[in-house]
Structures are given as structure tokens and as C-alpha cells.
Design a protein around this motif. Sequence first.
Motif, PDB file in Angstrom:
ATOM      1  N   LEU A  23       6.562 -17.352   6.756  1.00 29.43           N
ATOM      2  CA  LEU A  23       6.576 -18.658   7.246  1.00 29.43           C
ATOM      3  C   LEU A  23       7.828 -18.640   8.078  1.00 29.43           C
ATOM      4  CD1 LEU A  23       5.190 -21.507   7.160  1.00 29.43           C
ATOM      5  CD2 LEU A  23       6.824 -22.155   5.357  1.00 29.43           C
ATOM      6  N   GLU A  24       7.571 -18.980   9.233  1.00 28.83           N
ATOM      7  CA  GLU A  24       9.020 -19.045  10.168  1.00 28.83           C
ATOM      8  C   GLU A  24       8.645 -20.279  11.044  1.00 28.83           C
ATOM      9  OE1 GLU A  24      11.323 -16.582  13.475  1.00 28.83           O
ATOM     10  OE2 GLU A  24       9.266 -16.125  13.096  1.00 28.83           O
ATOM     11  N   GLU A  25       9.589 -21.351  10.616  1.00 26.68           N
ATOM     12  CA  GLU A  25       9.810 -22.682  11.498  1.00 26.68           C
ATOM     13  C   GLU A  25       8.163 -23.270  11.419  1.00 26.68           C
ATOM     14  OE1 GLU A  25      11.243 -21.825  15.164  1.00 26.68           O
ATOM     15  OE2 GLU A  25      13.241 -21.375  14.726  1.00 26.68           O
ATOM     16  N   GLY A  26       7.674 -23.237  10.172  1.00 26.51           N
ATOM     17  CA  GLY A  26       6.332 -24.130   9.966  1.00 26.51           C
ATOM     18  C   GLY A  26       5.359 -23.361  10.285  1.00 26.51           C
ATOM     19  N   GLN A  27       5.363 -22.010  11.031  1.00 28.72           N
ATOM     20  CA  GLN A  27       4.179 -21.079  11.541  1.00 28.72           C
ATOM     21  C   GLN A  27       3.970 -19.847  10.445  1.00 28.72           C
ATOM     22  OE1 GLN A  27       1.961 -21.978  14.053  1.00 28.72           O
ATOM     23  NE2 GLN A  27       3.190 -23.995  13.934  1.00 28.72           N
ATOM     24  N   GLU A  28       2.943 -19.906  10.047  1.00 24.48           N
ATOM     25  CA  GLU A  28       2.459 -18.401   9.159  1.00 24.48           C
ATOM     26  C   GLU A  28       2.148 -17.275  10.023  1.00 24.48           C
ATOM     27  OE1 GLU A  28       0.006 -19.152   6.136  1.00 24.48           O
ATOM     28  OE2 GLU A  28       1.408 -20.085   4.596  1.00 24.48           O
ATOM     29  N   SER A  29       2.618 -16.098   9.817  1.00 27.53           N
ATOM     30  CA  SER A  29       2.182 -14.897  10.463  1.00 27.53           C
ATOM     31  C   SER A  29       2.435 -13.542   9.255  1.00 27.53           C
ATOM     32  CB  SER A  29       2.852 -14.505  11.563  1.00 27.53           C
ATOM     33  OG  SER A  29       4.338 -14.403  11.240  1.00 27.53           O
ATOM     34  N   TRP A  30       1.590 -12.439   9.771  1.00 23.75           N
ATOM     35  CA  TRP A  30       1.731 -11.476   9.026  1.00 23.75           C
ATOM     36  C   TRP A  30       2.512 -10.320   9.569  1.00 23.75           C
ATOM     37  CZ3 TRP A  30      -0.115 -10.224   4.219  1.00 23.75           C
ATOM     38  CH2 TRP A  30      -1.240 -11.167   3.511  1.00 23.75           C
ATOM     39  N   ILE A  31       3.378  -9.751   8.964  1.00 21.60           N
ATOM     40  CA  ILE A  31       4.310  -8.515   9.521  1.00 21.60           C
ATOM     41  C   ILE A  31       3.852  -7.298   8.456  1.00 21.60           C
ATOM     42  CG2 ILE A  31       5.896 -10.161  10.403  1.00 21.60           C
ATOM     43  CD1 ILE A  31       7.778  -9.298   7.903  1.00 21.60           C
ATOM     44  N   ALA A  32       4.352  -6.167   9.019  1.00 23.07           N
ATOM     45  CA  ALA A  32       4.164  -4.959   8.360  1.00 23.07           C
ATOM     46  C   ALA A  32       5.367  -4.159   8.440  1.00 23.07           C
ATOM     47  CB  ALA A  32       2.872  -3.983   8.837  1.00 23.07           C
ATOM     48  N   ALA A  33       5.896  -3.667   7.402  1.00 18.09           N
ATOM     49  CA  ALA A  33       7.072  -2.919   7.535  1.00 18.09           C
ATOM     50  C   ALA A  33       7.154  -1.717   6.367  1.00 18.09           C
ATOM     51  CB  ALA A  33       8.137  -3.912   6.700  1.00 18.09           C
ATOM     52  N   PRO A  34       7.695  -0.778   6.646  1.00 21.56           N
ATOM     53  CA  PRO A  34       7.761   0.210   5.541  1.00 21.56           C
ATOM     54  C   PRO A  34       8.127  -0.160   4.306  1.00 21.56           C
ATOM     55  CG  PRO A  34       9.344   0.870   7.508  1.00 21.56           C
ATOM     56  CD  PRO A  34       9.196  -0.387   7.610  1.00 21.56           C
ATOM     57  N   THR A  35       7.467   0.111   3.230  1.00 27.71           N
ATOM     58  CA  THR A  35       7.432  -0.205   1.661  1.00 27.71           C
ATOM     59  C   THR A  35       8.781  -0.790   1.357  1.00 27.71           C
ATOM     60  OG1 THR A  35       5.617   1.250   1.314  1.00 27.71           O
ATOM     61  CG2 THR A  35       6.688   0.153  -0.633  1.00 27.71           C
ATOM     62  N   THR A  36       8.604  -2.134   1.229  1.00 28.91           N
ATOM     63  CA  THR A  36      10.077  -2.844   0.789  1.00 28.91           C
ATOM     64  C   THR A  36       9.806  -3.745  -0.541  1.00 28.91           C
ATOM     65  OG1 THR A  36      10.468  -2.732   3.156  1.00 28.91           O
ATOM     66  CG2 THR A  36      11.670  -4.222   1.691  1.00 28.91           C
ATOM     67  N   PRO A  37      10.510  -3.903  -1.424  1.00 27.70           N
ATOM     68  CA  PRO A  37      10.278  -4.737  -2.621  1.00 27.70           C
ATOM     69  C   PRO A  37      10.865  -6.077  -2.162  1.00 27.70           C
ATOM     70  CG  PRO A  37      12.212  -3.538  -2.892  1.00 27.70           C
ATOM     71  CD  PRO A  37      11.510  -2.933  -1.776  1.00 27.70           C
ATOM     72  N   VAL A  38      10.085  -7.123  -1.900  1.00 21.65           N
ATOM     73  CA  VAL A  38      10.391  -8.735  -1.630  1.00 21.65           C
ATOM     74  C   VAL A  38       9.844  -9.498  -2.475  1.00 21.65           C
ATOM     75  CG1 VAL A  38      10.287  -7.896   1.075  1.00 21.65           C
ATOM     76  CG2 VAL A  38       8.240  -8.836  -0.133  1.00 21.65           C
ATOM     77  N   GLU A  39      10.739 -10.660  -2.620  1.00 19.96           N
ATOM     78  CA  GLU A  39       9.981 -11.656  -3.609  1.00 19.96           C
ATOM     79  C   GLU A  39       9.386 -12.949  -2.745  1.00 19.96           C
ATOM     80  OE1 GLU A  39      13.451 -12.883  -6.098  1.00 19.96           O
ATOM     81  OE2 GLU A  39      14.149 -10.525  -6.111  1.00 19.96           O
ATOM     82  N   ILE A  40       8.448 -13.255  -3.173  1.00 17.95           N
ATOM     83  CA  ILE A  40       7.739 -14.586  -2.904  1.00 17.95           C
ATOM     84  C   ILE A  40       8.802 -15.654  -2.946  1.00 17.95           C
ATOM     85  CG2 ILE A  40       5.850 -16.173  -3.100  1.00 17.95           C
ATOM     86  CD1 ILE A  40       4.092 -13.937  -3.681  1.00 17.95           C
ATOM     87  N   VAL A  57       0.787  -1.094   0.001  1.00 18.74           N
ATOM     88  CA  VAL A  57      -0.083   0.052  -0.015  1.00 18.74           C
ATOM     89  C   VAL A  57       0.800   1.024  -0.182  1.00 18.74           C
ATOM     90  CG1 VAL A  57      -1.973  -1.101   1.075  1.00 18.74           C
ATOM     91  CG2 VAL A  57      -0.147  -0.013   2.434  1.00 18.74           C
ATOM     92  N   ASN A  58       0.225   2.278   0.058  1.00 17.11           N
ATOM     93  CA  ASN A  58       1.073   3.679   0.109  1.00 17.11           C
ATOM     94  C   ASN A  58       2.463   3.769   0.825  1.00 17.11           C
ATOM     95  OD1 ASN A  58      -0.588   4.835  -1.863  1.00 17.11           O
ATOM     96  ND2 ASN A  58      -1.747   5.839  -0.209  1.00 17.11           N
ATOM     97  N   GLU A  59       2.305   3.400   2.167  1.00 16.88           N
ATOM     98  CA  GLU A  59       3.503   3.323   2.966  1.00 16.88           C
ATOM     99  C   GLU A  59       4.043   2.120   3.634  1.00 16.88           C
ATOM    100  OE1 GLU A  59       3.386   6.645   5.648  1.00 16.88           O
ATOM    101  OE2 GLU A  59       2.278   7.960   4.746  1.00 16.88           O
ATOM    102  N   TYR A  60       3.275   0.936   3.357  1.00  8.40           N
ATOM    103  CA  TYR A  60       3.700  -0.179   3.996  1.00  8.40           C
ATOM    104  C   TYR A  60       3.659  -1.341   2.976  1.00  8.40           C
ATOM    105  CZ  TYR A  60       2.158   2.733   8.015  1.00  8.40           C
ATOM    106  OH  TYR A  60       2.441   3.848   8.873  1.00  8.40           O
ATOM    107  N   SER A  61       4.408  -2.465   3.613  1.00  8.53           N
ATOM    108  CA  SER A  61       4.182  -3.570   2.778  1.00  8.53           C
ATOM    109  C   SER A  61       3.771  -4.600   3.850  1.00  8.53           C
ATOM    110  CB  SER A  61       5.625  -4.211   2.303  1.00  8.53           C
ATOM    111  OG  SER A  61       5.900  -3.295   1.253  1.00  8.53           O
ATOM    112  N   TYR A  62       2.615  -5.156   3.642  1.00  7.76           N
ATOM    113  CA  TYR A  62       1.949  -6.406   4.687  1.00  7.76           C
ATOM    114  C   TYR A  62       2.519  -7.543   4.111  1.00  7.76           C
ATOM    115  CZ  TYR A  62      -0.996  -2.661   6.822  1.00  7.76           C
ATOM    116  OH  TYR A  62      -1.284  -1.683   7.385  1.00  7.76           O
ATOM    117  N   ILE A  63       3.327  -8.294   4.790  1.00  8.03           N
ATOM    118  CA  ILE A  63       4.087  -9.555   4.304  1.00  8.03           C
ATOM    119  C   ILE A  63       3.398 -10.871   5.074  1.00  8.03           C
ATOM    120  CG2 ILE A  63       6.062 -10.747   3.657  1.00  8.03           C
ATOM    121  CD1 ILE A  63       7.136  -7.421   3.866  1.00  8.03           C
ATOM    122  N   ARG A  64       3.022 -11.712   4.211  1.00  8.10           N
ATOM    123  CA  ARG A  64       2.579 -13.006   5.175  1.00  8.10           C
ATOM    124  C   ARG A  64       3.840 -14.057   5.086  1.00  8.10           C
ATOM    125  NH1 ARG A  64       0.396 -18.043   3.181  1.00  8.10           N
ATOM    126  NH2 ARG A  64      -0.044 -16.803   1.344  1.00  8.10           N
TER     127      ARG A  64
END
Length: 237
Positions: free
Chosen positions: A51-68, A42-49
Amino acid sequence: MKLSFTFLFLFFVLASCDSPQKADESKQSAVHKVIVQEVLHVNEYSYIRVLEEGQESWIAAPTTPVEIGKKYYYGKSMEMKNFESKDLGKTFETVYFVERISDNLEEATIPLTENPHPENTTKEATKPIIEKKEVIIEAATEGISLAELFKNREKYNNTVVTLKGEVTKYNPAIMNLNWIHLQDGTDFNGEFDLTLTTKSEVKVGDVITIKGKVALNKDFGAGYLYTIIVENTELIK
């Protein structure tokens, strides 16, 4: 008035003192290694789902280009329950706000010294340091060089131009656009690297010919002001 990410993060910390049911300190000192599963910009943030040690969660960071599918790291975070993102029209049961996420472990855990989303929109956005490539690329047929564009930007403002060059940097899927840095070996008064936006997909090192509309002093908000940019570019085969 927009809240900066740092201010928002500190607000969550302070709010947790009185309202533990809304914001809880979490994972303050740990370093997390995660695999990206999904990203929503979105405008100022990246909401990213993630996977960490088999557990899924959502994090929010300043807009960042990340690759699935790629591995990233983050450090300090703040857990928010039932957080509503008005930009997405989505409520997260739990989301962790992080100061930054990076594919570099050391960089991910360095404390922030400045606001990642400055409120001051009168200054040109801080851009990554770009080195001039040793390339010599002739202008496209009926096209112009980057030096010509930089030199006569007022002439080309709000007009469609054709350019040819090498992709030196590529950031996909930010604000529903792909962002390209282009060089052709020419320069004017030290300017040699041009930012483009496009729906097309490219990769660093590609030599491409594009057609797009020139815009001057383009303000995307959150401090991202470009003195010159070429928008809505299309690749020419």
C-alpha cells in the motif's frame, strides 16, 4: 536453466524497447515508501502486495523476509502487464519487479553490485555476518551441544538430534518455512551458529530446545547450499 533476477530485470528493460505493451519503464528514479499487506514466497522471489499513498500494487523482489503491516522502501522498478507466475499459478494484471526491498531507506536505493540470486549452486550460500553471542547454555537432557554437532557432523548426518540454544536470527515464511539461527556459546573450529528450519514461531532472544534431523551439504537451489543444517525441527516444551 534458471534466469538470475538481475538478468531478468535487464531483459525486461531491453524488451521494453520493442514491446512497450508488455513492459514499460516505471518509477525508475523514485524512492517508494510502502506498507506490506500480503506476501507470497516462492523459490526465488517474494511477491508482495503493498500500500502506497492509499493505492495498492504488487511488487516482486528477490526472496526477502518481510512483515505484514511494516514499512519498507524500494527504488528502481520495471512494470510488467499480465505477468504469469508459474510457481504461484497466478497471473498479475500488473506487477513491478524491483531490485530489492528493505526497511532501511539507504540500503533500498543502493545499486546492486552482484546477482541477488546467483546461478552457481556449487558454492555455499552467502550468509549474513553473525556475531558470536556471549551466552552459556548447557545441552538439553539427552541432547548435544553445537560444538559436538559441528565436530562430529558425519556421525550425526541423517539422524535426529536434540539441541538447546538462543535464537540469534529469525526469518519467517520463506519457502513455507521459518528459518532460525541458534547459538549455545560453544564452538568448533570457528563454527558457532547453526541454521534450523521449522514450522514453529519464535523470536530473537528466545532460549529454545528443539529436535530435528541433521542434513549435510543441503542444496536449496539458487546458490543456497548449507554445509550443515537441521531440518523440520520441533520445539520441545
